[in-house]
Motif scaffolding. Structure first.
Motif, PDB file in Angstrom:
ATOM      1  N   UNK A 176      46.722  41.628  53.434  1.00 29.81           N
ATOM      2  CA  UNK A 176      46.295  42.640  54.409  1.00 29.81           C
ATOM      3  C   UNK A 176      46.291  44.024  53.782  1.00 29.81           C
ATOM      4  N   UNK A 177      47.343  44.359  53.026  1.00 24.05           N
ATOM      5  CA  UNK A 177      47.402  45.676  52.372  1.00 24.05           C
ATOM      6  C   UNK A 177      46.299  45.813  51.321  1.00 24.05           C
ATOM      7  N   UNK A 178      46.035  44.725  50.596  1.00 21.26           N
ATOM      8  CA  UNK A 178      44.969  44.758  49.593  1.00 21.26           C
ATOM      9  C   UNK A 178      43.619  45.053  50.258  1.00 21.26           C
ATOM     10  N   UNK A 198      38.308  39.756  43.127  1.00 19.76           N
ATOM     11  CA  UNK A 198      38.889  40.028  41.807  1.00 19.76           C
ATOM     12  C   UNK A 198      40.242  40.727  41.922  1.00 19.76           C
ATOM     13  N   UNK A 199      40.358  41.660  42.886  1.00 18.81           N
ATOM     14  CA  UNK A 199      41.637  42.358  43.073  1.00 18.81           C
ATOM     15  C   UNK A 199      42.721  41.379  43.506  1.00 18.81           C
ATOM     16  N   UNK A 227      49.895  33.820  41.559  1.00 19.70           N
ATOM     17  CA  UNK A 227      48.779  34.634  42.032  1.00 19.70           C
ATOM     18  C   UNK A 227      48.100  33.899  43.182  1.00 19.70           C
ATOM     19  N   UNK A 228      47.415  34.646  44.019  1.00 19.83           N
ATOM     20  CA  UNK A 228      46.757  34.089  45.193  1.00 19.83           C
ATOM     21  C   UNK A 228      45.271  34.415  45.113  1.00 19.83           C
ATOM     22  N   UNK A 229      44.425  33.427  45.346  1.00 17.52           N
ATOM     23  CA  UNK A 229      42.985  33.654  45.324  1.00 17.52           C
ATOM     24  C   UNK A 229      42.419  33.609  46.732  1.00 17.52           C
ATOM     25  N   UNK A 230      41.240  34.207  46.855  1.00 18.28           N
ATOM     26  CA  UNK A 230      40.563  34.269  48.144  1.00 18.28           C
ATOM     27  C   UNK A 230      39.165  33.678  48.034  1.00 18.28           C
ATOM     28  N   UNK A 231      38.754  32.995  49.081  1.00 16.99           N
ATOM     29  CA  UNK A 231      37.362  32.583  49.236  1.00 16.99           C
ATOM     30  C   UNK A 231      36.772  33.411  50.369  1.00 16.99           C
ATOM     31  N   UNK A 232      35.536  33.877  50.169  1.00 14.82           N
ATOM     32  CA  UNK A 232      34.936  34.804  51.127  1.00 14.82           C
ATOM     33  C   UNK A 232      33.535  34.342  51.494  1.00 14.82           C
TER      34      UNK A 232
END
Length: 336
Positions: A215-217, A257-258, A272-277
């Protein structure tokens, strides 16, 4: 421990007669008031504004301006508009009394007056002022309480972001605006990859910390005008006003990427945690309802998850074709 001494009430007397002032001053001092006085209307206004008293006793006849004018000017000033004001007069004609009340006087007392009558009228004015102050305070407390309830109703307790309900309300407004004025917007549906194993392995507290850091990112990477919400579970939704669907892909890639480069030090092995968008938005002639915006972004998210995760995908409503089958939905739930 000594009790704090209650402050004595204060009164400002404005009368052109020194003798009358002395007599009234004695009466108020016996009632426990701190007394200040003046003989002119201009000075009464100046004193009241500089150091507002709890009560003003104002003679109708003053050497510079009338008591009625003083009353009108005091009622026009924010500093003095709510101070109880009793007018003193030797006149008892109805026209004089009406004029005083029209200018804002709380009460009238006619010379010569008895100390008991003065005390009764003063106490009545002060009681009314106390009731007004109590009501004002309760109104302010109610406004604060209402604001807090409204904030709780539209925010997520874990991340502090807006919740799903509020996101849908704003999306409806933005969609209506786009239809009316031809504006653009984009919608992101963001999912934390492999979130269930984090919860299962490291506990729900660690899972909540991951959600809070994501959320902060998002708040850092996005603009102030963009709406960020926790949509449910490990899924976030973002609404980007005035941002075309194709152009917003660059923003989504920057977020992805962030997230990939962010280390969550509280997790073992510096996890590390990745995201799918998934992205949808305007222009897209197939989108005729806000729910279709979310469904299309969800479809793009499903494709990103299916194609390896840690990806950004973009879709139009036409690309969706038929909705995913129950079997595909089950697979999507497993991918989440």
């Amino acid at each position: 421990m000594k009790k704090k001494r209650k402050k004595a009430p204060s009164v400002l007397i404005a009368d052109d007669s020194a003798f009358e002032v002395d007599q009234i001053k004695i009466m108020f001092e016996k009632m426990g008031f701190e007394v200040s006085w003046t003989y002119t209307g201009a000075d009464a206004i100046k004193q009241a504004r500089r150091n507002p008293p709890d009560l003003i006793l104002l003679d109708v006849v003053l050497p510079d301006i009338t008591g009625h004018d003083v009353c009108r000017l005091l009622r026009a000033s924010p500093e003095t508009m709510n101070i109880p004001l009793i007018m003193i007069t030797v006149r008892d004609k109805t026209e004089d009394l009406v004029l005083g009340f029209e200018q804002g006087a709380n009460d009238y007392i006619t010379k010569p007056f008895d100390a008991r009558e003065l005390k009764a009228r003063v106490n009545a004015c002060l009681r009314m002022k106390q009731l007004q102050d109590d009501l004002t305070q309760k109104n302010e407390e109610y406004k604060i309480l209402l604001k807090n309830v409204q904030e709780l109703a539209m925010t997520d307790p874990v991340t502090g972001l807006f919740n799903r309900r509020y996101f849908r309300e704003v999306l409806q407004q933005e969609f209506s605006r786009a239809q009316r004025y031809g504006t653009l917007f984009s919608c992101f549906m963001i999912d934390v990859d492999h979130f269930k194993p984090i919860n299962d392995t490291y506990g729900h507290e660690s899972g909540d910390r991951v959600l809070s850091e994501v959320a902060r990112l998002l708040q850092v990477q996005l603009r102030d005008v963009d709406l960020i919400a926790r949509y449910g579970g490990d899924e976030f939704a973002v609404l980007l006003p005035e941002s075309a669907r194709e152009k917003s892909r660059q923003i989504a890639e920057r977020i992805r990427e962030a997230a990939y480069s962010q280390i969550h030090s509280f997790l073992p092995k510096r996890h590390s945690v990745t995201l799918s968008i998934g992205i949808s938005g305007l222009p897209d002639p197939g989108l005729q309802h806000p729910s279709q915006v979310i469904a299309t972004a969800d479809f793009a998210l499903y494709r990103a998850k299916r194609n390896g995760k840690n990806r950004v995908d973009i879709a139009t409503f036409q690309e969706m074709g038929s909705q995913p089958s129950p079997e595909e939905e089950e697979k999507l739930d497993q991918l989440h």
